[in-house]
Scaffold this motif. Structure first.
Motif, PDB file in Angstrom:
ATOM      1  N   LEU A 176      -8.322  -3.355  -2.573  1.00  0.00           N
ATOM      2  CA  LEU A 176      -6.547  -4.270  -2.279  1.00  0.00           C
ATOM      3  C   LEU A 176      -6.935  -5.013  -3.453  1.00  0.00           C
ATOM      4  O   LEU A 176      -5.551  -5.011  -4.207  1.00  0.00           O
ATOM      5  CB  LEU A 176      -6.839  -4.557  -1.341  1.00  0.00           C
ATOM      6  N   PHE A 177      -7.747  -5.650  -4.354  1.00  0.00           N
ATOM      7  CA  PHE A 177      -7.300  -7.202  -4.798  1.00  0.00           C
ATOM      8  C   PHE A 177      -7.440  -6.473  -5.974  1.00  0.00           C
ATOM      9  O   PHE A 177      -5.806  -6.711  -7.124  1.00  0.00           O
ATOM     10  CB  PHE A 177      -8.610  -7.831  -4.550  1.00  0.00           C
ATOM     11  N   GLN A 195       0.873  -1.399  -0.227  1.00  0.00           N
ATOM     12  CA  GLN A 195       0.385  -0.122   0.583  1.00  0.00           C
ATOM     13  C   GLN A 195       0.579   1.119   0.382  1.00  0.00           C
ATOM     14  O   GLN A 195       0.561   1.572  -0.706  1.00  0.00           O
ATOM     15  CB  GLN A 195      -1.276   0.080   1.096  1.00  0.00           C
ATOM     16  N   ARG A 196       1.871   1.137   0.735  1.00  0.00           N
ATOM     17  CA  ARG A 196       3.035   2.496   0.870  1.00  0.00           C
ATOM     18  C   ARG A 196       3.518   2.743  -0.400  1.00  0.00           C
ATOM     19  O   ARG A 196       3.828   4.026  -1.225  1.00  0.00           O
ATOM     20  CB  ARG A 196       4.278   2.106   1.648  1.00  0.00           C
ATOM     21  N   VAL A 251      -0.420   4.564  -0.665  1.00  0.00           N
ATOM     22  CA  VAL A 251      -2.320   4.364  -0.037  1.00  0.00           C
ATOM     23  C   VAL A 251      -2.301   4.226   1.391  1.00  0.00           C
ATOM     24  O   VAL A 251      -1.299   3.354   1.526  1.00  0.00           O
ATOM     25  CB  VAL A 251      -2.626   3.269  -1.142  1.00  0.00           C
ATOM     26  N   LYS A 252      -3.518   4.653   2.303  1.00  0.00           N
ATOM     27  CA  LYS A 252      -3.172   4.463   3.795  1.00  0.00           C
ATOM     28  C   LYS A 252      -2.556   3.177   3.463  1.00  0.00           C
ATOM     29  O   LYS A 252      -3.286   2.229   2.909  1.00  0.00           O
ATOM     30  CB  LYS A 252      -4.007   5.419   4.016  1.00  0.00           C
ATOM     31  N   PRO A 253      -1.450   2.855   4.605  1.00  0.00           N
ATOM     32  CA  PRO A 253      -1.554   1.253   5.014  1.00  0.00           C
ATOM     33  C   PRO A 253      -1.827   0.939   6.148  1.00  0.00           C
ATOM     34  O   PRO A 253      -1.148   0.867   7.666  1.00  0.00           O
ATOM     35  CB  PRO A 253       0.228   1.606   5.068  1.00  0.00           C
TER      36      PRO A 253
END
Length: 356
Positions: free
Chosen positions: A217-218, A202-203, A207-209
């Motif tokens: 997410l997928f 995510q980082r 994107v907010k981790p």
């Protein structure tokens, strides 16, 4: 509830069917199906994905005396989705699924021995005959015995037999590995290493981790895996005017393996082996077909690209372990060409036709 068993004629991969409400199909040589009585729910035919792979799925059925096939329905790991709306009106349907190209390794198939027409993109096709002559591809679907009523659910599963919740975690783990994150295994357990890998991914995309597993997410993991696939692997590029069917052979930790068939349209390239090439030697075979499904002859020879390295194949799509005793196992023996990649991570096999 009755229970029965049958064995479709699928050569190396013989599904075992047992009648009991949803269907469970396993990969490769361990394919099994379980039908349970449908629970009351909204009137639909649904597919559930209890595997660690993102699946593209299709369904075929008879309506008003005419066979129809339709797809593709993408089903995320741990998810269910309707593929046909309305009541279940027939006592049999046919289903097919395969893993998406973004995953590393060979394509995983849930298939049987009933041929229906398909195309690479979304489709709704009437009729199941003369697929190639009508410009269609074809896949071999598996029969599902159903009971007319309000709903039915087909669940695709692996031999590991993940629950739906575990499949969502396992699917996330597999896609993280497809994005080059180091995880020891795909096990369906939401441990600390999995959460850390999600947050790191995510980082990397700003994107907010939060470490949460979601459909968003997928989608992000699939996009990342697709980008990685474009940087590596072995592809066939068809520079002829004919449709080409191709196959590859390679060494694995379990010994030699062959897989095919890869459909390569004229002027197109298709990935046959995904991910970085970890061996120096690979083996390839390809053959062109005309509008009648026959191999064209140009300059006095059939338009075939092969060699003298024997591997096992079969007429339908396949993933076969071992290259010995092909005929004894009910398979064909085909001569593949050896490719020396020079240990490159990516390789392109260009297919051209000789001058007439």
């Amino acid at each position: 509830m009755g229970r029965s068993a049958a064995y479709p004629n699928e050569s190396a991969a013989r599904p075992r069917l047992s009648l009991a409400g949803s269907i469970a199909a396993a990969f490769a040589l361990a394919v099994s199906f379980l039908f349970l009585a449908a629970a009351p729910a909204k009137a639909d035919y649904k597919f559930c994905n209890a595997t660690s792979y993102v699946l593209k799925s299709a369904i075929a059925y008879q309506s008003d005396g005419e066979w129809k096939s339709q797809g593709w329905h993408q089903i995320l790991p741990g998810n269910c989705a309707p593929v046909l709306r309305g009541d279940i009106t027939e006592d049999m349907y046919y289903v097919f699924a395969r893993s998406i190209a973004a995953h590393k390794g060979g394509t995983k198939y849930f298939s049987g021995n009933e041929r229906f027409c398909t195309v690479p993109g979304d489709f709704l096709i009437e009729g199941r005959e003369t697929c190639v002559a009508r410009g269609y591809d074809a896949h071999h679907f598996t029969k599902v015995d159903t009971k007319p009523g309000k709903d039915w659910t087909t669940t695709f599963s692996e031999p590991r037999d993940y629950s739906i919740k575990q499949a969502k975690i396992a699917g996330t783990q597999r896609l993280l590995i497809d994005n080059e994150y180091k995880l020891n295994r795909v096990d369906g357990y939401d441990g600390r290493n999995t959460t850390r890998a999600i947050m790191s991914f995510q980082r990397s995309i700003n994107v907010k981790p939060d470490g949460d597993i979601s459909d968003a997410l997928f989608d992000q993991l699939i996009a990342g895996a697709e980008q990685n696939q474009r940087k590596a692997g072995l592809s066939f590029c068809n520079q002829t005017e004919y449709l080409v069917w191709a196959a590859v052979g390679y060494e694995t930790d379990r010994g030699p393996e062959s897989s095919g068939w890869i459909r390569v349209e004229p002027g197109a390239c298709e990935k046959a082996i995904k991910g970085q090439l970890k061996k120096r030697d690979y083996f390839t075979y390809a053959e062109a077909v005309d509008e009648n499904g026959l191999i064209p002859v140009i300059g006095g020879r059939e338009l075939i690209w092969g060699g003298d390295a024997p591997f096992c194949t079969k007429p339908t799509r396949f993933q076969i372990q071992g290259r010995e005793r092909c005929v004894e196992r009910g398979l064909d023996t085909t001569g593949f060409k050896r490719i020396d990649t020079g240990e490159k991570l990516i390789w392109q096999e260009t297919l051209t036709a000789p001058a007439p």
